[in-house]
Scaffold this motif. Structure first.
Motif, PDB file in Angstrom:
ATOM      1  N   TRP A  54      48.435  65.113  32.916  1.00 47.61           N
ATOM      2  CA  TRP A  54      47.886  63.775  33.167  1.00 47.61           C
ATOM      3  C   TRP A  54      47.763  63.484  34.660  1.00 47.61           C
ATOM      4  O   TRP A  54      46.828  62.792  35.078  1.00 47.61           O
ATOM      5  N   VAL A  55      48.665  64.035  35.482  1.00 48.57           N
ATOM      6  CA  VAL A  55      48.570  63.828  36.926  1.00 48.57           C
ATOM      7  C   VAL A  55      47.325  64.517  37.470  1.00 48.57           C
ATOM      8  O   VAL A  55      46.571  63.934  38.276  1.00 48.57           O
ATOM      9  N   VAL A  56      47.069  65.759  37.071  1.00 45.44           N
ATOM     10  CA  VAL A  56      45.888  66.478  37.541  1.00 45.44           C
ATOM     11  C   VAL A  56      44.618  65.776  37.068  1.00 45.44           C
ATOM     12  O   VAL A  56      43.649  65.622  37.832  1.00 45.44           O
ATOM     13  N   SER A  57      44.599  65.320  35.815  1.00 41.90           N
ATOM     14  CA  SER A  57      43.412  64.658  35.276  1.00 41.90           C
ATOM     15  C   SER A  57      43.099  63.372  36.021  1.00 41.90           C
ATOM     16  O   SER A  57      41.941  63.091  36.353  1.00 41.90           O
ATOM     17  N   VAL A  58      44.137  62.590  36.314  1.00 42.51           N
ATOM     18  CA  VAL A  58      43.926  61.331  37.043  1.00 42.51           C
ATOM     19  C   VAL A  58      43.576  61.606  38.497  1.00 42.51           C
ATOM     20  O   VAL A  58      42.707  60.940  39.087  1.00 42.51           O
ATOM     21  N   ALA A  59      44.223  62.609  39.108  1.00 40.91           N
ATOM     22  CA  ALA A  59      43.955  62.918  40.515  1.00 40.91           C
ATOM     23  C   ALA A  59      42.536  63.422  40.733  1.00 40.91           C
ATOM     24  O   ALA A  59      41.912  63.139  41.771  1.00 40.91           O
ATOM     25  N   GLU A  60      42.008  64.154  39.769  1.00 42.91           N
ATOM     26  CA  GLU A  60      40.650  64.667  39.905  1.00 42.91           C
ATOM     27  C   GLU A  60      39.594  63.578  39.684  1.00 42.91           C
ATOM     28  O   GLU A  60      38.426  63.778  39.991  1.00 42.91           O
ATOM     29  N   GLY A  61      40.000  62.445  39.111  1.00 36.81           N
ATOM     30  CA  GLY A  61      39.087  61.329  38.928  1.00 36.81           C
ATOM     31  C   GLY A  61      38.307  61.401  37.630  1.00 36.81           C
ATOM     32  O   GLY A  61      38.348  62.402  36.891  1.00 36.81           O
ATOM     33  N   ARG A  62      37.592  60.305  37.357  1.00 39.93           N
ATOM     34  CA  ARG A  62      36.803  60.252  36.128  1.00 39.93           C
ATOM     35  C   ARG A  62      35.605  61.189  36.209  1.00 39.93           C
ATOM     36  O   ARG A  62      35.008  61.367  37.267  1.00 39.93           O
ATOM     37  N   HIS A 115      37.857  75.294  37.744  1.00 36.33           N
ATOM     38  CA  HIS A 115      37.445  75.726  39.083  1.00 36.33           C
ATOM     39  C   HIS A 115      37.910  74.759  40.171  1.00 36.33           C
ATOM     40  O   HIS A 115      37.791  75.078  41.356  1.00 36.33           O
ATOM     41  N   ASP A 116      38.434  73.595  39.783  1.00 37.12           N
ATOM     42  CA  ASP A 116      38.881  72.605  40.770  1.00 37.12           C
ATOM     43  C   ASP A 116      40.371  72.668  41.054  1.00 37.12           C
ATOM     44  O   ASP A 116      40.832  72.227  42.107  1.00 37.12           O
ATOM     45  N   VAL A 117      41.137  73.200  40.107  1.00 38.07           N
ATOM     46  CA  VAL A 117      42.598  73.223  40.208  1.00 38.07           C
ATOM     47  C   VAL A 117      43.036  74.648  40.517  1.00 38.07           C
ATOM     48  O   VAL A 117      42.418  75.626  40.060  1.00 38.07           O
ATOM     49  N   SER A 118      44.095  74.769  41.289  1.00 35.70           N
ATOM     50  CA  SER A 118      44.580  76.091  41.684  1.00 35.70           C
ATOM     51  C   SER A 118      45.055  76.883  40.465  1.00 35.70           C
ATOM     52  O   SER A 118      45.492  76.318  39.454  1.00 35.70           O
ATOM     53  N   ARG A 119      44.964  78.192  40.563  1.00 37.77           N
ATOM     54  CA  ARG A 119      45.415  79.056  39.481  1.00 37.77           C
ATOM     55  C   ARG A 119      46.908  78.903  39.241  1.00 37.77           C
ATOM     56  O   ARG A 119      47.383  79.097  38.113  1.00 37.77           O
ATOM     57  N   PHE A 120      47.635  78.562  40.263  1.00 36.98           N
ATOM     58  CA  PHE A 120      49.085  78.387  40.104  1.00 36.98           C
ATOM     59  C   PHE A 120      49.391  77.241  39.143  1.00 36.98           C
ATOM     60  O   PHE A 120      50.228  77.377  38.233  1.00 36.98           O
ATOM     61  N   ILE A 121      48.714  76.091  39.311  1.00 39.34           N
ATOM     62  CA  ILE A 121      48.940  74.940  38.439  1.00 39.34           C
ATOM     63  C   ILE A 121      48.496  75.255  37.020  1.00 39.34           C
ATOM     64  O   ILE A 121      49.205  74.952  36.041  1.00 39.34           O
ATOM     65  N   LEU A 122      47.324  75.877  36.880  1.00 39.56           N
ATOM     66  CA  LEU A 122      46.841  76.224  35.545  1.00 39.56           C
ATOM     67  C   LEU A 122      47.773  77.221  34.857  1.00 39.56           C
ATOM     68  O   LEU A 122      48.098  77.066  33.672  1.00 39.56           O
ATOM     69  N   GLY A 123      48.217  78.230  35.604  1.00 38.57           N
ATOM     70  CA  GLY A 123      49.114  79.219  35.024  1.00 38.57           C
ATOM     71  C   GLY A 123      50.471  78.639  34.675  1.00 38.57           C
ATOM     72  O   GLY A 123      51.041  78.941  33.623  1.00 38.57           O
ATOM     73  N   LEU A 124      51.006  77.767  35.551  1.00 36.85           N
ATOM     74  CA  LEU A 124      52.315  77.162  35.282  1.00 36.85           C
ATOM     75  C   LEU A 124      52.252  76.232  34.077  1.00 36.85           C
ATOM     76  O   LEU A 124      53.187  76.201  33.254  1.00 36.85           O
ATOM     77  N   THR A 125      51.154  75.491  33.946  1.00 34.61           N
ATOM     78  CA  THR A 125      50.993  74.624  32.778  1.00 34.61           C
ATOM     79  C   THR A 125      50.956  75.445  31.494  1.00 34.61           C
ATOM     80  O   THR A 125      51.613  75.102  30.501  1.00 34.61           O
TER      81      THR A 125
END
Length: 536
Positions: free
Chosen positions: A280-288, A391-401
């Protein structure tokens, strides 16, 4: 099974005249502490103890001459005979104990505390089902979505309070250590099986099968994130990923009892909070997203609209689970008359559900704000994260999630599988009148794990039936505890508690029937990607 008996000792009077050649020595009476709510095991603690550790307490001399010099009756009832410390000896004499409790994985250990309860409750109460909450908002809209989520949260928290206080029956001297035991005691064995057996067993076996589907699929995604787009190695098939997840879950399931997996539940709770927060933090940070709309989806006819609204309510109901485990978690705690188990249990529940609320509400509201009507109905927030932000979020965040989702699935498998393990072992102990050997216990758990693997391969679309599952499981969470309270506690007719529980119980049963009908209608109308033995 033993029946609690009271042994009255004869008054022991201090000697005033000594025998020739023998000094006069006062013999203090032996005292025995009240029995506690322990599992029937001889190894829990000594029967006689004192602050000095010598097991003997000095007698008290009456201060007034008017008080008759009578030594009170002393109960030497062994602690492992009586399950509930209570002054109501008449009730305790009628108590029938099952000695198998010391042999079964749920009640084998009674050393739990409020922290263990919080770990188990948090691990079982939050999971991948929370990620589809924004899908319900696309039908209900902002106002009714938030109202429905708030009412459902308050309702299930109230029924949790009922279950925690129904665990111990002081009047009967019994601890109900399993949800089905409480159902059988209140509704009768035949009606209890009819009402609760299928939903409770499904919540265990069905949830474990769904965890294999979601965990295996996310494990493949985790591998793809690590490998990258230029990876040339041959990946495993989806069935092989299911098998990898199942093997990890089965290996971890060899831990003997519910208390022994407290650390596993802690890891599962941390990872669940972690991936919910990340998403939810990544979704809100990336905006609508461009073109996001918050208007509720409109349907052709009023009947179709009503059924889809009910299906959305089923999705919200599906997000709150774990009531079928709350009595089992409380059974791992010691309990006595002065220190009943419902006190630390309720503290653990309050702490865990505070964290659950801090995850669910931002996830539902933030996810709907970010994606609106574009939220994928299959997978919810997790699918949206990879679909819109790969493509907007780092691979580290995607992999950790992804890793957190997999680890949480493996940990949740243990606590949801524990009632099934307990039931299989109880069948053996009833017939053989002895504890289950370690090798047979291991075989039971391997067998259950691969039955769930077979179900996940045979019915890979099981995770798409969130609304239907929510309707089937709703009585276990929201209705049955209300009826149990009326039956067990017998509140005054037309009192506040009587009226409240009757209203919630009847309303919950009616809502469950409507949700099941609506979910079946939506499935038939919109269709489900039915692919038996063909997971994708």
């Amino acid at each position: 099974m033993a029946e609690a008996k009271e042994i009255n000792s004869a008054p022991i009077t201090p000697r005033t005249v000594s025998v020739v050649g023998t000094p006069a020595v006062a013999s203090p009476p032996v005292s025995c502490p009240p029995s506690q709510l322990h599992s029937p095991s001889l190894t829990r603690s000594p029967l006689l103890h004192s602050e000095n550790g010598d097991g003997i307490r000095p007698s008290k001399t009456p201060k007034t001459p008017r008080t008759p010099l009578r030594t009170p009756r002393i109960s030497l009832t062994p602690r492992f005979i009586t399950p509930l410390g209570s002054p109501m000896r008449k009730a305790l004499r009628l108590t029938k104990l099952d000695p198998q409790d010391a042999w079964l994985p749920i009640t084998e250990s009674r050393n739990g505390n409020k922290y263990y309860a919080a770990f188990h409750t948090l691990c079982s109460g939050i999971g991948i089902q929370a990620l589809v909450l924004p899908v319900a908002f696309t039908i209900l809209g902002w106002t009714w979505g938030i109202i429905s989520l708030t009412v459902a949260f308050a309702w299930q928290l109230y029924t949790l309070w009922l279950l925690v206080h129904l665990h111990e029956s002081v009047e009967e001297g019994i601890r109900y250590s399993r949800y089905l035991q409480l159902c059988f005691a209140t509704f009768g064995e035949k009606l209890g099986k009819l009402l609760a057996l299928v939903p409770v067993m499904y919540l265990s076996a069905g949830t474990c099968s769904t965890l294999i589907i979601i965990g295996g699929s996310t494990a493949r995604t985790f591998y793809q994130v690590l490998c990258g787009e230029t990876c040339t190695s041959k990946p495993l098939t989806i069935v092989e990923w299911y098998l990898v997840f199942t093997c990890a879950a089965v290996l971890l399931s060899q831990l003997p009892n519910l208390n022994s997996i407290a650390g596993v539940s802690l890891i599962g709770a941390i990872t669940a909070v972690g991936y919910c927060t990340f998403i939810w933090v990544v979704s809100v940070a990336e905006g609508r997203l461009p073109g996001v709309s918050y208007n509720p989806i409109s349907f052709g006819s009023d009947i179709e609209s009503a059924f889809n609204v009910l299906n959305a309510l089923g999705i919200i109901a599906f997000a709150f689970r774990g009531h079928n485990l709350i009595l089992e978690i409380q059974a791992t705690m010691p309990s006595s008359e002065k220190h009943p188990s419902h006190v630390p249990m309720w503290k653990g529940v309050k702490g865990s559900y505070t964290i659950i609320a801090a995850c669910l509400f931002p996830l539902a509201i933030g996810g709907y704000w970010a994606y609106g009507q574009l939220i994928p109905s299959d997978g919810g927030m997790l699918t949206a994260l990879y679909q819109f932000h790969s493509h907007d979020v780092s691979r580290f965040i995607l992999g950790l999630t992804s890793l957190f989702v997999v680890v949480n699935g493996v940990c949740s498998f243990q606590i949801y599988g524990m009632p099934i393990f307990d039931d299989m072992e109880s069948q053996y102990t009833k017939r053989k009148k002895k504890p289950c050997p370690w090798w047979l216990r291991g075989l039971f758990r391997v067998f259950f794990g691969f039955v769930c693997f077979f179900i996940s391969v045979a019915i890979p679309f099981l995770s798409q039936l969130a609304g239907l599952v929510g309707g089937v499981a709703l009585p276990v969470t929201l209705a049955y505890p209300c009826f149990m309270w009326i039956k067990a506690k017998k509140p005054n007719k037309y009192s506040f508690m009587w009226c409240l529980n009757w209203f919630l119980g009847v309303f919950g049963m009616g809502l469950s029937g409507l949700l099941i009908a609506a979910s079946i209608y939506v499935i038939i109308d919109t269709g489900v990607n039915v692919s038996f033995f063909n997971p994708k």
